[in-house]
Write an enzyme that holds these catalytic residues in place. Structure first.
Site, mmCIF file in Angstrom:
data_model
loop_
_atom_site.group_PDB
_atom_site.id
_atom_site.type_symbol
_atom_site.label_atom_id
_atom_site.label_comp_id
_atom_site.label_asym_id
_atom_site.label_seq_id
_atom_site.Cartn_x
_atom_site.Cartn_y
_atom_site.Cartn_z
ATOM 1 N N HIS A 165 0.809 -1.222 0.000
ATOM 2 C CA HIS A 165 0.000 0.000 0.000
ATOM 3 C C HIS A 165 0.844 1.275 0.000
ATOM 4 C CE1 HIS A 165 0.378 -0.311 4.517
ATOM 5 N NE2 HIS A 165 0.438 1.003 4.400
ATOM 6 N N ASP A 168 0.152 -7.704 1.320
ATOM 7 C CA ASP A 168 0.508 -6.296 1.505
ATOM 8 C C ASP A 168 2.026 -6.115 1.490
ATOM 9 O OD1 ASP A 168 0.119 -3.593 1.765
ATOM 10 O OD2 ASP A 168 -0.171 -3.638 3.933
ATOM 11 N N SER A 170 4.666 2.486 8.007
ATOM 12 C CA SER A 170 4.349 1.353 7.132
ATOM 13 C C SER A 170 5.547 0.979 6.270
ATOM 14 C CB SER A 170 3.167 1.704 6.222
ATOM 15 O OG SER A 170 1.982 1.825 6.964
#
Length: 340
Positions: free
Chosen positions: A152, A182, A285
Site C-alpha cells: 500500500h 501487503d 508502514s
C-alpha cells in the site's frame, strides 16, 4: 612474517658453530659476562635402537601456529558471521538464523545498540500516484538496493523516491507487488554497497519479547521506538486497493470484527500478524520490527490511531507487523515481477 618466535627454554648460542656433543676434548669457554647464567646442559643424543627406524623430529614453527589459529577461528566462526558479511559486501539476502546477529555481542539487549546497528538499513519512501503523495518506510535487504516495503506504500505509484539514512536520494522502480500479503519489492537505480539488514526468524518470536521499530512516521526519518511483542498470529484484514488509504496517511484495517482508520472497502485480504505495543504512526508502514539482536522479525504494516486526523494522531500501542518468514517466502514471487 617478520617476527621470530623462540620456544621456552631455548637460548641463543654466543659461539655459533661449536659442537656441543664433542665431549671432554672440547674446551669450555666461560661466558663474557660472569653474571649470565650458563646455558642449560644438553644431554647427548640417544643412540638409535638396532632394528628400530629413526624418529624424525617435528619442527614446530609458524605452520603449527597458523594451524592453531585456524582451529580457533573455526570454533568462533558463528560469532564472526556478521563481520564476514560486512567485509565481503555480498548482495544476497542474509539467511534467517537465530545465531546471526547485527549487534555486537557485548552490546546486545539495548535499544541504542539495535538502533545504531539497523538504522542504516531503513529508508524513507516517497511515492506519487494519481491519488496523491504518500510517505512510508522500507528495509534494505541487498547491498545493490533491493528494498522490502508494504504494497500500500507504492502500489499504483507513478514515481518512487527513496532517501537513505545518510541523506542520499535515489529513484526506485517497483519490481513486484503482492496485495494479498501487503508486500512489495522495489529496487534503487545505481545503488551499490548499501548496508543490508539481517533477517531473523519470526517463528522463534515469543509474546513478551522486547522489540524495536524504526521508520519514518509523518516523514520523520529514522524514528526509533521500542516495546514488546503483545501477541502472535493476529488475523489482520487490510484493503487491496491503495485508494483506500486515508488523506492523512492512515491505512484502514480490520481486527476482531472492528474497522480502524476508516473503511477497508469490499476488496480485502487477511494475514497473520505480529502485534506490538511499540509506537507506530502513519509513515511507519514498510519499516522494520526488530529483535534485540538486531534481526528483522517483521515489516510494520498497520497501526491504530484514535485521532480523526494526523494532526491529532498518537500511538495507542496497537500495531501489527507482517512476519519476516512470510516476507522471505514471498521474495521469489516478488523478484519475478508479480503484480497484484
Amino acid at each position: 612474517m617478520t617476527e621470530s618466535f623462540r620456544r621456552s627454554g631455548e637460548y641463543e648460542d654466543p659461539y655459533p658453530g661449536r659442537n656441543p656433543y664433542q665431549g671432554d676434548a672440547q674446551h669450555v669457554v666461560s661466558p663474557v659476562n660472569p653474571e649470565w647464567p650458563p646455558p642449560p646442559a644438553q644431554p647427548p643424543a640417544a643412540a638409535p635402537v638396532p632394528g628400530e627406524p629413526a624418529r624424525r623430529r617435528v619442527r614446530r614453527g609458524p605452520v603449527a601456529l597458523l594451524a592453531a589459529v585456524a582451529i580457533v577461528a573455526a570454533a568462533v566462526g558463528g560469532g564472526t558471521a556478521y563481520g564476514i558479511q560486512e567485509l565481503t559486501g555480498g548482495d544476497t539476502v542474509a539467511a534467517s538464523s537465530t545465531g546471526t546477529t547485527a549487534v555486537p555481542a557485548g552490546q546486545k539487549g539495548t535499544v541504542a545498540s539495535v538502533a545504531k546497528a539497523v538504522s542504516p538499513s531503513i529508508v524513507e519512501i516517497s511515492a506519487t500516484s494519481n491519488a496523491g503523495a504518500s510517505t512510508g518506510s522500507g528495509v534494505i535487504i541487498t547491498a545493490d538496493g533491493e528494498i522490502i516495503t508494504n504494497n500500500h506504500v507504492v502500489s499504483g505509484a507513478s514515481s518512487v523516491q527513496v532517501t537513505t539514512s545518510d541523506g542520499k536520494r535515489y529513484t526506485a522502480e517497483v519490481v513486484g507487488t503482492d496485495s494479498a500479503k501487503d508486500l512489495a519489492l522495489i529496487k534503487l537505480e545505481g545503488a551499490s554497497g548499501l548496508p543490508a539488514a539481517t533477517l531473523g526468524d519470526s517463528d522463534a518470536v515469543q509474546v513478551g519479547d522486547q522489540v524495536v521499530a524504526i521508520g519514518s512516521p509523518e516523514g520523520l526519518t529514522g524514528t526509533v521506538t521500542s516495546g514488546i511483542v503483545s501477541a502472535l498470529d493476529r488475523d489482520v484484514t487490510v484493503p487491496t486497493d491503495e485508494e483506500q488509504q486515508q488523506p492523512d496517511g492512515g491505512w484502514p484495517f480490520e481486527f476482531g470484527g472492528r474497522q480502524f482508520n476508516g473503511d477497508t472497502g469490499s476488496s480485502t485480504t487477511t494475514y497473520k500478524a505480529i502485534q506490538t505495543d511499540a509506537s507506530l504512526n502513519p509513515g511507519n508502514s514498510g519499516g522494520a520490527l526488530i529483535d534485540m539482536s538486531g534481526r528483522i522479525i517483521g515489516i510494520n504494516s498497520a497501526m491504530y490511531s484514535a485521532a480523526g486526523s494526523s494532526a491529532d494522531a498518537g500511538s495507542v500501542g496497537l500495531g501489527f507487523a507482517i512476519p519476516i518468514d512470510t516476507v522471505e517466502a514471498d521474495l521469489a514471487k516478488l523478484r519475478a515481477g508479480a503484480d497484484g
